[in-house]
Design a protein around this motif. Sequence first.
Motif, PDB file in Angstrom:
ATOM      1  N   ALA A  76       0.806  -1.217   0.000  1.00 51.12           N
ATOM      2  CA  ALA A  76       0.000   0.000   0.000  1.00 51.12           C
ATOM      3  C   ALA A  76       0.840   1.268   0.000  1.00 51.12           C
ATOM      4  O   ALA A  76       0.437   2.289  -0.530  1.00 51.12           O
ATOM      5  N   GLU A  77       2.065   1.186   0.570  1.00 51.23           N
ATOM      6  CA  GLU A  77       2.824   2.438   0.680  1.00 51.23           C
ATOM      7  C   GLU A  77       3.339   2.954  -0.658  1.00 51.23           C
ATOM      8  O   GLU A  77       3.819   4.071  -0.768  1.00 51.23           O
ATOM      9  N   TYR A  93       1.412   3.544  -3.184  1.00 52.82           N
ATOM     10  CA  TYR A  93       0.371   4.406  -3.758  1.00 52.82           C
ATOM     11  C   TYR A  93       0.470   5.805  -3.164  1.00 52.82           C
ATOM     12  O   TYR A  93       0.835   5.965  -2.000  1.00 52.82           O
ATOM     13  N   GLU A 147      -0.434   9.101  -1.302  1.00 55.19           N
ATOM     14  CA  GLU A 147      -1.344   9.299  -0.187  1.00 55.19           C
ATOM     15  C   GLU A 147      -2.477  10.229  -0.597  1.00 55.19           C
ATOM     16  O   GLU A 147      -2.257  11.242  -1.262  1.00 55.19           O
ATOM     17  N   ILE A 148      -3.671   9.864  -0.213  1.00 53.53           N
ATOM     18  CA  ILE A 148      -4.835  10.662  -0.569  1.00 53.53           C
ATOM     19  C   ILE A 148      -5.217  11.520   0.638  1.00 53.53           C
ATOM     20  O   ILE A 148      -5.489  10.983   1.699  1.00 53.53           O
ATOM     21  N   PRO A 149      -5.205  12.828   0.469  1.00 52.72           N
ATOM     22  CA  PRO A 149      -5.515  13.656   1.632  1.00 52.72           C
ATOM     23  C   PRO A 149      -6.983  13.534   2.041  1.00 52.72           C
ATOM     24  O   PRO A 149      -7.858  13.392   1.183  1.00 52.72           O
ATOM     25  N   GLN A 150      -7.218  13.536   3.304  1.00 55.08           N
ATOM     26  CA  GLN A 150      -8.589  13.526   3.814  1.00 55.08           C
ATOM     27  C   GLN A 150      -9.147  14.937   3.692  1.00 55.08           C
ATOM     28  O   GLN A 150      -8.466  15.906   3.990  1.00 55.08           O
ATOM     29  N   LEU A 151     -10.382  15.035   3.196  1.00 50.59           N
ATOM     30  CA  LEU A 151     -10.982  16.346   3.001  1.00 50.59           C
ATOM     31  C   LEU A 151     -11.718  16.776   4.263  1.00 50.59           C
ATOM     32  O   LEU A 151     -12.346  15.959   4.939  1.00 50.59           O
ATOM     33  N   THR A 152     -11.644  18.052   4.517  1.00 48.43           N
ATOM     34  CA  THR A 152     -12.395  18.587   5.655  1.00 48.43           C
ATOM     35  C   THR A 152     -13.848  18.780   5.219  1.00 48.43           C
ATOM     36  O   THR A 152     -14.168  18.756   4.011  1.00 48.43           O
ATOM     37  N   GLU A 162     -14.133  21.625   2.813  1.00 48.87           N
ATOM     38  CA  GLU A 162     -13.661  21.328   1.455  1.00 48.87           C
ATOM     39  C   GLU A 162     -14.685  20.502   0.686  1.00 48.87           C
ATOM     40  O   GLU A 162     -14.892  20.707  -0.513  1.00 48.87           O
ATOM     41  N   ARG A 199     -17.415  22.843  -0.398  1.00 54.02           N
ATOM     42  CA  ARG A 199     -17.012  23.676  -1.550  1.00 54.02           C
ATOM     43  C   ARG A 199     -16.991  22.851  -2.833  1.00 54.02           C
ATOM     44  O   ARG A 199     -17.387  23.325  -3.901  1.00 54.02           O
ATOM     45  N   ARG A 259     -19.274  23.495  -6.131  1.00 54.03           N
ATOM     46  CA  ARG A 259     -18.670  23.660  -7.465  1.00 54.03           C
ATOM     47  C   ARG A 259     -19.295  22.668  -8.451  1.00 54.03           C
ATOM     48  O   ARG A 259     -19.549  23.014  -9.601  1.00 54.03           O
ATOM     49  N   ALA A 315     -22.629  24.017  -9.486  1.00 54.98           N
ATOM     50  CA  ALA A 315     -22.475  25.137 -10.425  1.00 54.98           C
ATOM     51  C   ALA A 315     -22.118  24.619 -11.817  1.00 54.98           C
ATOM     52  O   ALA A 315     -22.628  25.117 -12.830  1.00 54.98           O
ATOM     53  N   ALA A 352      -5.805  -1.164  -3.417  1.00 56.33           N
ATOM     54  CA  ALA A 352      -5.270  -1.032  -2.069  1.00 56.33           C
ATOM     55  C   ALA A 352      -6.122  -0.074  -1.251  1.00 56.33           C
ATOM     56  O   ALA A 352      -6.723   0.841  -1.793  1.00 56.33           O
ATOM     57  N   VAL A 399      -4.252   4.998   2.213  1.00 54.84           N
ATOM     58  CA  VAL A 399      -3.429   5.131   3.406  1.00 54.84           C
ATOM     59  C   VAL A 399      -3.873   6.368   4.163  1.00 54.84           C
ATOM     60  O   VAL A 399      -4.020   7.440   3.586  1.00 54.84           O
ATOM     61  N   PRO A 402      -3.450   9.516   5.801  1.00 57.48           N
ATOM     62  CA  PRO A 402      -2.296  10.399   5.741  1.00 57.48           C
ATOM     63  C   PRO A 402      -1.970  11.009   7.100  1.00 57.48           C
ATOM     64  O   PRO A 402      -2.852  11.255   7.901  1.00 57.48           O
ATOM     65  N   LEU A 444      -0.597  15.444   4.759  1.00 54.58           N
ATOM     66  CA  LEU A 444      -1.756  16.249   4.345  1.00 54.58           C
ATOM     67  C   LEU A 444      -1.305  17.623   3.861  1.00 54.58           C
ATOM     68  O   LEU A 444      -1.719  18.105   2.817  1.00 54.58           O
ATOM     69  N   GLU A 478       0.331  17.356   0.544  1.00 58.31           N
ATOM     70  CA  GLU A 478      -0.559  17.048  -0.566  1.00 58.31           C
ATOM     71  C   GLU A 478      -1.500  18.213  -0.866  1.00 58.31           C
ATOM     72  O   GLU A 478      -1.882  18.444  -1.991  1.00 58.31           O
ATOM     73  N   PHE A 490      -9.898  23.997  -4.200  1.00 57.76           N
ATOM     74  CA  PHE A 490     -11.336  23.935  -3.980  1.00 57.76           C
ATOM     75  C   PHE A 490     -11.950  25.287  -4.277  1.00 57.76           C
ATOM     76  O   PHE A 490     -12.634  25.860  -3.456  1.00 57.76           O
ATOM     77  N   GLY A 491     -11.632  25.778  -5.453  1.00 57.73           N
ATOM     78  CA  GLY A 491     -12.198  27.056  -5.863  1.00 57.73           C
ATOM     79  C   GLY A 491     -13.698  26.929  -6.034  1.00 57.73           C
ATOM     80  O   GLY A 491     -14.203  25.918  -6.515  1.00 57.73           O
ATOM     81  N   THR A 492     -14.398  27.958  -5.639  1.00 56.29           N
ATOM     82  CA  THR A 492     -15.849  27.975  -5.805  1.00 56.29           C
ATOM     83  C   THR A 492     -16.180  28.512  -7.193  1.00 56.29           C
ATOM     84  O   THR A 492     -15.300  28.976  -7.926  1.00 56.29           O
ATOM     85  N   ALA A 493     -17.459  28.462  -7.525  1.00 60.08           N
ATOM     86  CA  ALA A 493     -17.894  29.011  -8.814  1.00 60.08           C
ATOM     87  C   ALA A 493     -17.534  30.491  -8.890  1.00 60.08           C
ATOM     88  O   ALA A 493     -17.174  31.005  -9.953  1.00 60.08           O
TER      89      ALA A 493
END
Lengths: 55, 320
Positions: free
Chosen positions: A3-4, A6, A8-13, A16, A19, A23, A26, B5, B8, B10, B15, B18, B24-27
Motif C-alpha cells: 500500500a505504501e 500508492y 497518499e490521498i488527503p482527507q478532506l475537511t 472542502e 465547496r 462547485r 455550479a 489497495a 493510506v 495520511p 496532508l 498534498e 477547492f475554488g468555488t464558482a
Amino acid sequence: MSAEHYPEIPQLTAEEIKRRNARSRALGLFLGALVILFFVVTIAKLGGNVLNRPL
Amino acid sequence: MTLAAEPVAPSSSALDAERPTIAFGTARDYYELLKPRVMQLVIFTALVGMLTAPGPINPIIGFASLLAIAVGAGASGCLNMWYDAGIDALMTRTSKRPIPAGSIQPGEALAFGMTLSIGSVLFLGLIANWYAAAFLAFTIFFYVVIYTMWLKHWTAQNIVIGGAAGAFPPMIGYMAITGSFNLESFLYFLLIFVWTPPHFWALALVKSHEYARAGVPMLPVVAGPDATRAQILWYALALIPVGMAPALLSGAGYFYLVVATVFGLVLAALAYDLYRKREGDAARKAAFRLFGTSILYLFGLFGARLVEQLLPLLPWSLLK
C-alpha cells in the motif's frame, strides 16, 4: 505491491467537501444552461426551414 | 498483487504536503478568473458595435454572439491571470485574485481559459460567421501572447500597444452581425485605443512602487511620474477629437456629439489637474479622480450611442 507505493490521498475537511459539492452543482447548472443555449440557437438558426423538406 | 489497495491514512505532514495540489475554488473564484469588470466593458462596447450594424438583428443570435465575445474576453483574462500569477502575488491590487490566493491552481486556470477560448471562438463561428470568430481568436492571441507574455514585461509602451486587444470588441460585435467592419466600428476601436493609456497610467502613477517591485516596466517606473503626467495630458487632449469623430465622420448623432464633447473636456481638465498636482495626497487624489472618471467617460460615450440606437425602437417612437 504494498500500500505504501500508492500516493497518499488527503482527507478532506467538511468545508472542502462543501465547496466541492457547490462547485459540482455550479458546473451542472452551467452545462444545463449550455444545452438550452445550443438548442435555442439551433432553432433560431434553422428558423422556419426546419419543416421545409420533402417527406 | 492487488490494485485496489486501501487508502493510506495520511499523516498531518503528508496532508500539508498534498494539500497544495488540490484546489477547492468555488464558482465565484472561476467567475473572478474571467475579470468580470473588464467583461462588462467588452459586453457594452461590443453591443454598441452590434447595434450600429445596418438591418435587423435576430435577438437570439445577437445575444449568443455577445455571450461568445464576452466569454472569449473572459477567457483571455483568465489566461492572463494564469501567466501573471507570480506578478499578481506581489501587488496589493491583484494579490487576492484566485490563483495567488490559492483557491485555484494555475493548471486549472490554464485549462479553464483554453477551454473557454476555443469554445467561444467555435461557438461564434458557428452561430455568426467565421470572420468574427477569427477576429475573436486573434484578439485572445493578442491579449495573451503579444501583451501578457511579451509587451507587458518588455516595454513601457505595453498598455499602449496592448490596449488594442481591449479596443477590438466593437469591431467584433459589428463583424458578428455583418461579416465585415465599417468606419464607425473602427472609430470606436480608435476611441478605446486612445483612451486606454491615460486610464491605466493614472492608476500606474499611484501604484508605481508595486509595479517596480514586480519588475513590470510601466511608464511611471521607466520614465518617471512627471513624464507620465505629460503623456496622460497629451492622450487626454487627443481623446477629445477622437471621441467626437464617430459623430463628425460617421453615423453617431448630435446627442452623442454633445456627450463626447463635454466628457472629453472634463477628462482633459482632470488630466491637466493631474499634470499640475505632482506631490502628496493631492496628486494621489487627482490620479484616482482621473482613473474613475475615465471609466465613466467610456460608459458615457458608448451609453449615449446606445441610447441613440435604441430610442427609435421604443413603442412611442413607432407612433410617429
